[in-house]
Motif scaffolding. Structure first.
Motif, PDB file in Angstrom:
ATOM      1  N   SER A  64      -6.051 -39.241 -29.770  1.00 15.61           N
ATOM      2  CA  SER A  64      -6.808 -39.790 -28.635  1.00 15.61           C
ATOM      3  C   SER A  64      -6.942 -41.306 -28.662  1.00 15.61           C
ATOM      4  N   ALA A  65      -6.766 -41.925 -29.853  1.00 10.33           N
ATOM      5  CA  ALA A  65      -6.916 -43.377 -29.959  1.00 10.33           C
ATOM      6  C   ALA A  65      -5.593 -44.127 -29.824  1.00 10.33           C
ATOM      7  N   VAL A  66      -4.498 -43.411 -29.684  1.00  6.79           N
ATOM      8  CA  VAL A  66      -3.192 -44.057 -29.556  1.00  6.79           C
ATOM      9  C   VAL A  66      -3.034 -44.576 -28.126  1.00  6.79           C
ATOM     10  N   ARG A  67      -2.677 -45.851 -27.981  1.00  5.97           N
ATOM     11  CA  ARG A  67      -2.622 -46.493 -26.674  1.00  5.97           C
ATOM     12  C   ARG A  67      -1.217 -46.974 -26.281  1.00  5.97           C
ATOM     13  N   LYS A  68      -0.426 -47.409 -27.231  1.00  6.66           N
ATOM     14  CA  LYS A  68       0.852 -48.051 -26.911  1.00  6.66           C
ATOM     15  C   LYS A  68       2.011 -47.072 -26.789  1.00  6.66           C
ATOM     16  N   ILE A  69       1.831 -45.880 -27.334  1.00  4.55           N
ATOM     17  CA  ILE A  69       2.901 -44.885 -27.396  1.00  4.55           C
ATOM     18  C   ILE A  69       2.429 -43.620 -26.689  1.00  4.55           C
ATOM     19  N   ARG A  89      11.032 -42.558 -26.822  1.00 10.34           N
ATOM     20  CA  ARG A  89      11.948 -42.688 -27.957  1.00 10.34           C
ATOM     21  C   ARG A  89      11.463 -43.846 -28.804  1.00 10.34           C
ATOM     22  N   VAL A  90      11.392 -43.635 -30.126  1.00  8.48           N
ATOM     23  CA  VAL A  90      10.765 -44.638 -30.978  1.00  8.48           C
ATOM     24  C   VAL A  90      11.544 -44.868 -32.270  1.00  8.48           C
ATOM     25  N   ALA A  91      11.502 -46.118 -32.732  1.00  8.23           N
ATOM     26  CA  ALA A  91      11.914 -46.468 -34.086  1.00  8.23           C
ATOM     27  C   ALA A  91      10.663 -46.426 -34.951  1.00  8.23           C
ATOM     28  N   VAL A  92      10.808 -45.957 -36.175  1.00  7.38           N
ATOM     29  CA  VAL A  92       9.666 -45.775 -37.057  1.00  7.38           C
ATOM     30  C   VAL A  92       9.658 -46.847 -38.138  1.00  7.38           C
ATOM     31  N   ASN A  93       8.528 -47.518 -38.278  1.00  2.27           N
ATOM     32  CA  ASN A  93       8.369 -48.565 -39.281  1.00  2.27           C
ATOM     33  C   ASN A  93       8.301 -47.955 -40.675  1.00  2.27           C
ATOM     34  N   VAL A  94       8.989 -48.566 -41.630  1.00  6.29           N
ATOM     35  CA  VAL A  94       8.960 -48.088 -43.011  1.00  6.29           C
ATOM     36  C   VAL A  94       7.552 -48.139 -43.591  1.00  6.29           C
ATOM     37  N   GLU A  95       6.709 -49.023 -43.058  1.00  6.14           N
ATOM     38  CA  GLU A  95       5.373 -49.216 -43.607  1.00  6.14           C
ATOM     39  C   GLU A  95       4.281 -48.686 -42.694  1.00  6.14           C
ATOM     40  N   GLU A  97      12.508 -32.244 -39.546  1.00 10.26           N
ATOM     41  CA  GLU A  97      12.610 -32.108 -38.093  1.00 10.26           C
ATOM     42  C   GLU A  97      11.418 -32.726 -37.367  1.00 10.26           C
ATOM     43  N   TYR A  98      10.275 -32.784 -38.031  1.00  8.10           N
ATOM     44  CA  TYR A  98       9.078 -33.404 -37.447  1.00  8.10           C
ATOM     45  C   TYR A  98       8.349 -34.183 -38.536  1.00  8.10           C
ATOM     46  N   VAL A  99       7.603 -35.214 -38.121  1.00  9.69           N
ATOM     47  CA  VAL A  99       6.853 -36.021 -39.077  1.00  9.69           C
ATOM     48  C   VAL A  99       5.587 -36.553 -38.409  1.00  9.69           C
ATOM     49  N   ARG A 100       4.509 -36.605 -39.177  1.00  9.41           N
ATOM     50  CA  ARG A 100       3.255 -37.208 -38.702  1.00  9.41           C
ATOM     51  C   ARG A 100       3.265 -38.687 -39.059  1.00  9.41           C
ATOM     52  N   ILE A 101       2.972 -39.543 -38.078  1.00  5.65           N
ATOM     53  CA  ILE A 101       2.955 -40.986 -38.283  1.00  5.65           C
ATOM     54  C   ILE A 101       1.518 -41.502 -38.172  1.00  5.65           C
ATOM     55  N   PRO A 102       0.925 -41.972 -39.274  1.00 11.55           N
ATOM     56  CA  PRO A 102      -0.407 -42.585 -39.184  1.00 11.55           C
ATOM     57  C   PRO A 102      -0.344 -43.933 -38.458  1.00 11.55           C
ATOM     58  N   TYR A 103      -1.456 -44.346 -37.876  1.00 13.00           N
ATOM     59  CA  TYR A 103      -1.525 -45.625 -37.159  1.00 13.00           C
ATOM     60  C   TYR A 103      -0.304 -45.799 -36.262  1.00 13.00           C
ATOM     61  N   ALA A 104      -0.118 -44.848 -35.367  1.00 16.30           N
ATOM     62  CA  ALA A 104       1.098 -44.773 -34.560  1.00 16.30           C
ATOM     63  C   ALA A 104       1.336 -46.016 -33.711  1.00 16.30           C
ATOM     64  N   ASP A 105       0.270 -46.647 -33.223  1.00 16.89           N
ATOM     65  CA  ASP A 105       0.451 -47.843 -32.403  1.00 16.89           C
ATOM     66  C   ASP A 105       1.101 -48.974 -33.192  1.00 16.89           C
ATOM     67  N   ASN A 106       0.922 -48.984 -34.509  1.00 15.01           N
ATOM     68  CA  ASN A 106       1.528 -50.001 -35.358  1.00 15.01           C
ATOM     69  C   ASN A 106       2.870 -49.544 -35.924  1.00 15.01           C
ATOM     70  N   LEU A 145       5.091 -47.277 -34.747  1.00 13.49           N
ATOM     71  CA  LEU A 145       6.143 -46.843 -33.831  1.00 13.49           C
ATOM     72  C   LEU A 145       6.444 -47.947 -32.820  1.00 13.49           C
ATOM     73  N   THR A 146       7.732 -48.122 -32.525  1.00  9.31           N
ATOM     74  CA  THR A 146       8.152 -49.116 -31.532  1.00  9.31           C
ATOM     75  C   THR A 146       9.102 -48.453 -30.547  1.00  9.31           C
ATOM     76  N   LYS A 147       8.831 -48.595 -29.258  1.00  8.03           N
ATOM     77  CA  LYS A 147       9.683 -47.986 -28.238  1.00  8.03           C
ATOM     78  C   LYS A 147      11.097 -48.556 -28.302  1.00  8.03           C
ATOM     79  N   ILE A 148      12.061 -47.671 -28.193  1.00  5.22           N
ATOM     80  CA  ILE A 148      13.465 -48.071 -28.169  1.00  5.22           C
ATOM     81  C   ILE A 148      13.874 -48.324 -26.719  1.00  5.22           C
ATOM     82  N   PRO A 149      14.429 -49.487 -26.402  1.00 10.28           N
ATOM     83  CA  PRO A 149      14.878 -49.742 -25.030  1.00 10.28           C
ATOM     84  C   PRO A 149      15.894 -48.699 -24.580  1.00 10.28           C
TER      85      PRO A 149
END
Length: 349
Positions: free
Chosen positions: A71-76, A81-87, A123-132, A134-138
């Motif tokens: 509920s707190a995720v705003r940017k995604i 489609r997203v690239a996932v940050n290593v950190e 096949e699936y993964v949970r991403i903490p702090y998703a707004d930070n 995850l980055t949308k892929i053009p």
């Protein structure tokens, strides 16, 4: 779901795991579309990463599609489609506000995915702090083109930025593997006068040469590297040296080929402690910059990919499905078949 799991003592396995659920309102659930194997995964497999937890799902370099958000995720939002940050990083602590996201003070901050919490060789993964994280892929950027955004290209982008490259400079990159190639590609964004690639692997040097990634390629197995660097720099040495190979010999070579008052950037991960022989380098006045990547520039990296300025297609030498990932680990770890990087798709996708 299928997942590659680390079991300690050099053992990994492909097994069934439940699809993860959101735990915090800042989480997102991502359906992985494409993943890969990193040399850091090999370090984990052999117990060389003390923080890695047995039973963790491996993988920290992947792209996918958002399925669900907290509920707190705003940017995604679902469907992106997203690239996932290593950190993983909170964005609010002292270090995050400074851009030092590798040192995020959250309990899961820094490199967590595929090390301390479940990662993306699944096949699936949970991403903490998703707004930070995850980055949308053009729309114009393919999954393969975006695959290395969150780790390898972030590493190269960070390394080139910390090297403080100027247009008149000579930059030497030790290591023509995935990290080294990405570092060269990102260093080229600064338009150095000369970019030199150094490696012992002739096949990888040939890739770098054929693709025009570096101006000069030097074989550390046959070329007299220190002498050649002096010849190429009017006797001074390289203005910036970036060490991306990770051996005792390459660590020593890095400071030896640097000119006085140069910057030496240490990008590689080492399996044993390295020693700075200060008496031997006295008077060179070198600056060493070291540490894990601060992967805070994924949006900028994707913009450069979209413009055509960062192209890593030459790195994907092998493709397979998740069900063949254990075989892929063997090929990647033992450098068989001229492998540089894998693109591993999910079963039937």
């Amino acid at each position: 779901m299928k997942a590659v799991v680390y079991h300690g003592n050099g053992r990994i396995g492909l097994e069934e795991r439940p699809i993860p659920e959101l735990r915090e309102d800042t989480d997102a659930l991502v359906e992985v579309t494409l993943t890969t194997i990193c040399s850091s995964d090999i370090h984990i497999k052999h117990g060389m990463v003390p923080k890695a937890k047995e039973g963790v799902i491996l993988g920290h370099e992947f792209v996918g599609k958002v399925v669900q958000t907290g509920s707190a995720v705003r940017k995604i939002q679902p469907g992106d489609r997203v690239a996932v940050n290593v950190e993983t990083f909170c964005g609010e602590c002292y270090f995050c506000k400074k851009g030092y996201v590798n040192n995020c003070q959250d309990k899961n901050g820094g490199w967590a995915l595929g090390c301390r919490i479940d990662g993306g060789q699944a096949e699936y993964v949970r991403i903490p702090y998703a707004d930070n994280g995850l980055t949308k892929i053009p729309a114009s950027v393919s999954d393969e083109a975006a695959l290395f955004t969150g780790d390898l290209l972030s590493t190269g982008y960070w390394a080139a930025k910390m090297a403080e490259i100027h247009p008149e400079d000579t930059v030497a990159v030790i290591g023509a593997g995935p990290a080294g190639i990405c570092t060269m590609l990102c260093a080229a964004l600064y338009h150095p006068a000369k970019l030199i690639a150094i490696d012992i692997d002739k096949q990888r040097l040939e890739v770098v040469k054929q693709k025009g990634i570096a101006d000069v390629v030097l074989d550390s197995g046959s070329d007299r590297i220190e002498e050649r660097i002096r010849e190429l720099t009017e006797g001074r040495g390289a203005d910036f040296v970036i060490e991306a190979a990770g051996t005792c010999e390459t660590f020593e070579l890095a400071w030896k080929i640097a000119r006085p008052n140069a910057v030496v950037g240490i990008v590689a991960m080492y399996e044993s402690p390295q020693i700075l022989p200060l008496p031997d380098m006295y008077g060179k006045n070198l600056t060493f910059k070291t540490g894990g990547v601060d992967a805070a520039d994924c949006k900028k990296i994707l913009e450069e990919i979209e413009k055509g300025n960062l192209n890593t297609e030459c790195m994907i030498t092998h493709r397979t499905a998740l069900e063949h990932s254990i075989e892929a680990y063997d090929i990647f770890e033992n450098k068989k078949e001229g492998v540089i990087k894998y693109a591993i798709r999910m079963r039937g996708k």
